[in-house]
Design a protein around this motif. Sequence first.
Motif, PDB file in Angstrom:
ATOM      1  N   ASP A   1      86.333 -64.651 -21.025  1.00 17.90           N
ATOM      2  CA  ASP A   1      85.989 -64.566 -22.445  1.00 17.90           C
ATOM      3  C   ASP A   1      87.165 -64.165 -23.323  1.00 17.90           C
ATOM      4  O   ASP A   1      87.094 -64.307 -24.547  1.00 17.90           O
ATOM      5  CB  ASP A   1      84.861 -63.553 -22.646  1.00 17.90           C
ATOM      6  CG  ASP A   1      83.570 -63.996 -21.977  1.00 17.90           C
ATOM      7  OD1 ASP A   1      83.261 -65.192 -22.044  1.00 17.90           O
ATOM      8  OD2 ASP A   1      82.882 -63.142 -21.393  1.00 17.90           O
ATOM      9  N   GLY A   2      88.230 -63.630 -22.738  1.00 23.47           N
ATOM     10  CA  GLY A   2      89.390 -63.210 -23.513  1.00 23.47           C
ATOM     11  C   GLY A   2      89.245 -61.786 -24.025  1.00 23.47           C
ATOM     12  O   GLY A   2      88.234 -61.106 -23.808  1.00 23.47           O
TER      13      GLY A   2
ATOM     14  N   ARG B   1      90.875 -68.119 -24.020  1.00 22.98           N
ATOM     15  CA  ARG B   1      89.538 -67.946 -23.462  1.00 22.98           C
ATOM     16  C   ARG B   1      88.999 -69.306 -23.062  1.00 22.98           C
ATOM     17  O   ARG B   1      89.495 -70.342 -23.528  1.00 22.98           O
ATOM     18  CB  ARG B   1      88.609 -67.259 -24.461  1.00 22.98           C
ATOM     19  CG  ARG B   1      88.360 -68.054 -25.729  1.00 22.98           C
ATOM     20  CD  ARG B   1      87.656 -67.209 -26.768  1.00 22.98           C
ATOM     21  NE  ARG B   1      88.525 -66.176 -27.293  1.00 22.98           N
ATOM     22  CZ  ARG B   1      88.232 -64.880 -27.316  1.00 22.98           C
ATOM     23  NH1 ARG B   1      87.071 -64.471 -26.818  1.00 22.98           N
ATOM     24  NH2 ARG B   1      89.067 -64.009 -27.819  1.00 22.98           N
TER      25      ARG B   1
ATOM     26  N   ARG C   1      82.649 -69.689 -20.487  1.00 17.95           N
ATOM     27  CA  ARG C   1      82.134 -69.060 -19.274  1.00 17.95           C
ATOM     28  C   ARG C   1      80.784 -69.633 -18.873  1.00 17.95           C
ATOM     29  O   ARG C   1      79.914 -69.875 -19.709  1.00 17.95           O
ATOM     30  CB  ARG C   1      82.015 -67.547 -19.489  1.00 17.95           C
ATOM     31  CG  ARG C   1      81.283 -66.807 -18.397  1.00 17.95           C
ATOM     32  CD  ARG C   1      81.262 -65.298 -18.659  1.00 17.95           C
ATOM     33  NE  ARG C   1      80.967 -64.958 -20.025  1.00 17.95           N
ATOM     34  CZ  ARG C   1      79.743 -64.921 -20.545  1.00 17.95           C
ATOM     35  NH1 ARG C   1      78.693 -65.234 -19.784  1.00 17.95           N
ATOM     36  NH2 ARG C   1      79.558 -64.588 -21.810  1.00 17.95           N
TER      37      ARG C   1
END
Length: 337
Positions: A276-277, A285, A288
Amino acid sequence: MNLRPMRPLLASLLGALATSALANEAPQPDPAATLNLTVENDLFGRTDKYYTSGFQLSWRSASADPPVWLAWMSELATPFFPPGGTPRWGLALGQNIYTPADTLARNPDLRDRPYAGWLYGAFTLISYTERTLGTFEVQFGVVGPAALGEQVQNNVHDLINVDRALGWKTQLKDEPGINVILNRQWRINQPLRADDPRGLALGLVPSLTVSLGNVQTYGSVGLMLRVGSNLQSDFGPPRIRPSHAGTAFFQPDGRWGWYVFAGVEGRAVARDIFLDGNTWRDSRRVDRIPFVGEGAIGAVLIMPWARLSYTHTFRGPEFRGQTRSAQYGSVSLSFRF
């Protein structure tokens, strides 16, 4: 494969699982602590991508004569820990390294997994009986350049004469991280011969795990099947989270033992910083996947003073665009002292 001979044993295991609370005695006090080193690497799967490597050095206390504060904290956590359990506590230091599939690109594809490192310490409380184990763990550390993922990976690559990973300048930015992890495991063993209760046995280890934090937030359900001897010495081999972690400590009965195992786990993931970063800063990102499946096979050798294990893990896709499942090996060596 004819599974009929296994059916009575499996039925006995499931019946024991349903009534496990009726015979859940505390194990004998153990005067030995355990020091464990676990090393994981995808080179065992002949790859170099995604979750590419990790290590964890952990220590678990003896269970005999616990300090007053440990007994107090165990009582405080009674709603989660099994009643009448034996407490231990522990510390750990670890690092995980993640890379994209193409490590030769200086500017990797934006649709590929970001570079990231996670350097952390952990404090663990454990309470267990013969059949049940509860774990409370807090991990705290840093994600980003301060986690030293680039230095560790490329120095190891130089040492073994492998191409360096060239895209580390695009890694996630520095961010402090914390995970609070709650885990419950059950251990059900059924001897293969009624006249030899300490011989070969068949075992099941179901597990439930919840992790909350800005690094990883997920819930998981797992099940491990074991065949061998000395199954009561642990709840499975140690591994690095988010995989089913087993136990870093082990308490053998004084004899040599062994077992082979196969396990599956499903995770519902609400947050994974490595996909997700960064939480508060712009970073790379990917999209996901919220549900991840994982399978593992392996073997464990138990000695009166040490334990050696190998686990091979197959992890399903974690982000959209991931073309192949990931796989890696885990080697763990534990010493009692």
